[in-house]
Design a protein around this motif. Structure first.
Motif, PDB file in Angstrom:
ATOM      1  N   MET A   1       0.976  -1.099   0.017  1.00 52.70           N
ATOM      2  CA  MET A   1       0.218   0.177   0.066  1.00 52.70           C
ATOM      3  C   MET A   1       0.976   1.035  -0.160  1.00 52.70           C
ATOM      4  SD  MET A   1      -2.859  -1.045   2.699  1.00 52.70           S
ATOM      5  CE  MET A   1      -3.930   0.357   2.510  1.00 52.70           C
ATOM      6  N   ASP A   2       0.360   2.262  -0.583  1.00 50.74           N
ATOM      7  CA  ASP A   2       1.321   3.416  -0.805  1.00 50.74           C
ATOM      8  C   ASP A   2       1.200   4.061   0.584  1.00 50.74           C
ATOM      9  OD1 ASP A   2       1.048   3.132  -3.362  1.00 50.74           O
ATOM     10  OD2 ASP A   2      -0.456   4.613  -3.921  1.00 50.74           O
ATOM     11  N   ILE A   3       0.532   3.936   1.631  1.00 51.71           N
ATOM     12  CA  ILE A   3       0.671   4.520   2.804  1.00 51.71           C
ATOM     13  C   ILE A   3       1.879   4.016   3.508  1.00 51.71           C
ATOM     14  CG2 ILE A   3      -1.005   2.941   3.885  1.00 51.71           C
ATOM     15  CD1 ILE A   3      -0.521   6.498   4.962  1.00 51.71           C
ATOM     16  N   ALA A   4       1.950   2.569   3.396  1.00 62.73           N
ATOM     17  CA  ALA A   4       3.145   1.996   4.250  1.00 62.73           C
ATOM     18  C   ALA A   4       4.450   2.398   3.324  1.00 62.73           C
ATOM     19  CB  ALA A   4       2.845   0.479   4.039  1.00 62.73           C
ATOM     20  N   VAL A  23       6.971  -3.335  -0.548  1.00 58.95           N
ATOM     21  CA  VAL A  23       5.863  -3.519   0.282  1.00 58.95           C
ATOM     22  C   VAL A  23       5.256  -4.551  -0.263  1.00 58.95           C
ATOM     23  CG1 VAL A  23       3.877  -2.931   1.643  1.00 58.95           C
ATOM     24  CG2 VAL A  23       5.813  -1.123   1.502  1.00 58.95           C
ATOM     25  N   ALA A  24       4.859  -5.688   0.344  1.00 57.79           N
ATOM     26  CA  ALA A  24       4.160  -7.084  -0.327  1.00 57.79           C
ATOM     27  C   ALA A  24       2.797  -6.520  -0.311  1.00 57.79           C
ATOM     28  CB  ALA A  24       4.248  -8.142   0.733  1.00 57.79           C
ATOM     29  N   GLU A  25       2.141  -7.082  -1.320  1.00 55.51           N
ATOM     30  CA  GLU A  25       0.778  -6.699  -1.559  1.00 55.51           C
ATOM     31  C   GLU A  25      -0.143  -7.194  -0.723  1.00 55.51           C
ATOM     32  OE1 GLU A  25      -0.742  -4.902  -4.101  1.00 55.51           O
ATOM     33  OE2 GLU A  25       0.848  -3.996  -4.495  1.00 55.51           O
ATOM     34  N   THR A  52       7.764  -5.140   9.626  1.00 50.33           N
ATOM     35  CA  THR A  52       6.226  -5.193   9.787  1.00 50.33           C
ATOM     36  C   THR A  52       5.669  -4.099   9.877  1.00 50.33           C
ATOM     37  OG1 THR A  52       6.503  -7.531  10.559  1.00 50.33           O
ATOM     38  CG2 THR A  52       4.387  -6.305  11.063  1.00 50.33           C
ATOM     39  N   VAL A  53       4.635  -3.381   9.004  1.00 51.43           N
ATOM     40  CA  VAL A  53       4.021  -2.141   9.056  1.00 51.43           C
ATOM     41  C   VAL A  53       2.508  -2.432   9.402  1.00 51.43           C
ATOM     42  CG1 VAL A  53       3.470   0.069   8.057  1.00 51.43           C
ATOM     43  CG2 VAL A  53       5.599  -1.221   7.429  1.00 51.43           C
ATOM     44  N   TYR A  64      -1.892  -5.561   8.905  1.00 49.64           N
ATOM     45  CA  TYR A  64      -0.465  -5.717   9.075  1.00 49.64           C
ATOM     46  C   TYR A  64       0.110  -6.199   7.429  1.00 49.64           C
ATOM     47  CZ  TYR A  64      -1.217  -5.606  13.905  1.00 49.64           C
ATOM     48  OH  TYR A  64      -1.232  -5.031  15.249  1.00 49.64           O
ATOM     49  N   LEU A  65       1.202  -5.479   6.938  1.00 51.80           N
ATOM     50  CA  LEU A  65       1.767  -5.784   5.993  1.00 51.80           C
ATOM     51  C   LEU A  65       3.289  -6.085   6.109  1.00 51.80           C
ATOM     52  CD1 LEU A  65       0.556  -2.609   3.725  1.00 51.80           C
ATOM     53  CD2 LEU A  65      -0.080  -4.916   3.507  1.00 51.80           C
ATOM     54  N   GLN A  66       3.978  -6.699   5.403  1.00 48.19           N
ATOM     55  CA  GLN A  66       5.427  -7.145   5.407  1.00 48.19           C
ATOM     56  C   GLN A  66       6.054  -6.332   4.190  1.00 48.19           C
ATOM     57  OE1 GLN A  66       6.823  -9.223   7.804  1.00 48.19           O
ATOM     58  NE2 GLN A  66       4.756  -9.100   8.536  1.00 48.19           N
ATOM     59  N   ALA A  67       7.327  -5.772   4.523  1.00 45.69           N
ATOM     60  CA  ALA A  67       8.131  -4.774   3.779  1.00 45.69           C
ATOM     61  C   ALA A  67       9.492  -5.136   3.932  1.00 45.69           C
ATOM     62  CB  ALA A  67       8.088  -3.356   4.080  1.00 45.69           C
TER      63      ALA A  67
END
Length: 200
Positions: A1-4, A23-25, A52-53, A64-67
Motif C-alpha cells: 500500500m502507498d501509505i506503508a 511492500v508486499a501486496e 512489519t508495518v 499488517y503488511l510485510q516490507a
C-alpha cells in the motif's frame, strides 16, 4: 500500500543512502480501510531488512503488511590480506559499493571507524570488517618495562616497573615494582601508567 511505502520512506531518510523499499501486496480479502494510518507494531524493529508495518483504519480495525527495506551505499574493505596485529591505515583499505543492509551485524562501514585500530586476527581482502575483529592498539605490552607516574598538587613521582598485563589507552593494568610490590594503574601513553593517589 502507498501509505506503508510513504511511511517507510519517511522513516528511512536519516540513513543518508539510496534506499529501496518493497511492500508486499495485501491479500485479496482485505476490506476497505478508510483514513489509513501507518505505524510500527514494535519499536525494536531495525532500520532495514524485513519490517512489519501496521495499518490502522478509521473503523478501529488493524491490518499488517510485510516490507523489505534495502539500503545501498559505500563501505570499506581490506585492499589485501591483513595479518593479525596490524595497525589499520588508509593504504590498507578500499571502498566498495553495495547493499549495506545485507552485511553482517557489527560491520564497520566508515573508514574512520577502523583507522588506527589493530587487527585481532587475519583479515581477508575484500571482506567486510566487523567490530570484534579490531581492537585499540596496545600501548603497553606484558613484561614490558614501564614508567609509573603518580602526580598531584605539589608532587610528581615516577618509578619504573614491569607490566603484568597488556593494555590500550585507558586500560587498567598491573605493574610489579623492583621491591615485588604490585600496583594497578591506567595506561596514559606508550609505556606509561598513571596511578591515582589520595593526596591533594
Amino acid at each position: 500500500m502507498d501509505i506503508a511505502h510513504a511511511f517507510l520512506e519517511q522513516r528511512s531518510r536519516h540513513l543518508g543512502n539510496k534506499v529501496q523499499i518493497k511492500v508486499a501486496e495485501p491479500s485479496a480479502h482485505w476490506p476497505h480501510c478508510a483514513a489509513p494510518e501507518a505505524f510500527l507494531p514494535s519499536k525494536n524493529q531495525p532500520d532495514w531488512g524485513r519490517i512489519t508495518v501496521g495499518i490502522r483504519c478509521a473503523s478501529g480495525s488493524t491490518r499488517y503488511l510485510q516490507a523489505q527495506v534495502a539500503v545501498l551505499g559505500n563501505y570499506w574493505v581490506p585492499r589485501e590480506n591483513i595479518p593479525a596485529g596490524t595497525t589499520i591505515t588508509e593504504e590498507l583499505l578500499r571502498r566498495e559499493k553495495g547493499e549495506i543492509s545485507a552485511l553482517p551485524t557489527g560491520t564497520l562501514l566508515k573508514r574512520k571507524e577502523m583507522l588506527g585500530l589493530e587487527s585481532r586476527r587475519p583479515l581477508r581482502a575484500g571482506t567486510p570488517v566487523q567490530q570484534y575483529q579490531l581492537q585499540q592498539r596496545a600501548l603497553v605490552k606484558r613484561r614490558q618495562t614501564v614508567t609509573l607516574v603518580a602526580a598531584g598538587r605539589g608532587f610528581n613521582i615516577q618509578r619504573e616497573g614491569r607490566a603484568l598485563d597488556e593494555g590500550a589507552m585507558g586500560d587498567k593494568v598491573r605493574v610489579r615494582l623492583p621491591d615485588r610490590q604490585i600496583i594497578s594503574g591506567r595506561v596514559s601513553g606508550r609505556g606509561q601508567i598513571h596511578v591515582t593517589t589520595g593526596r591533594n
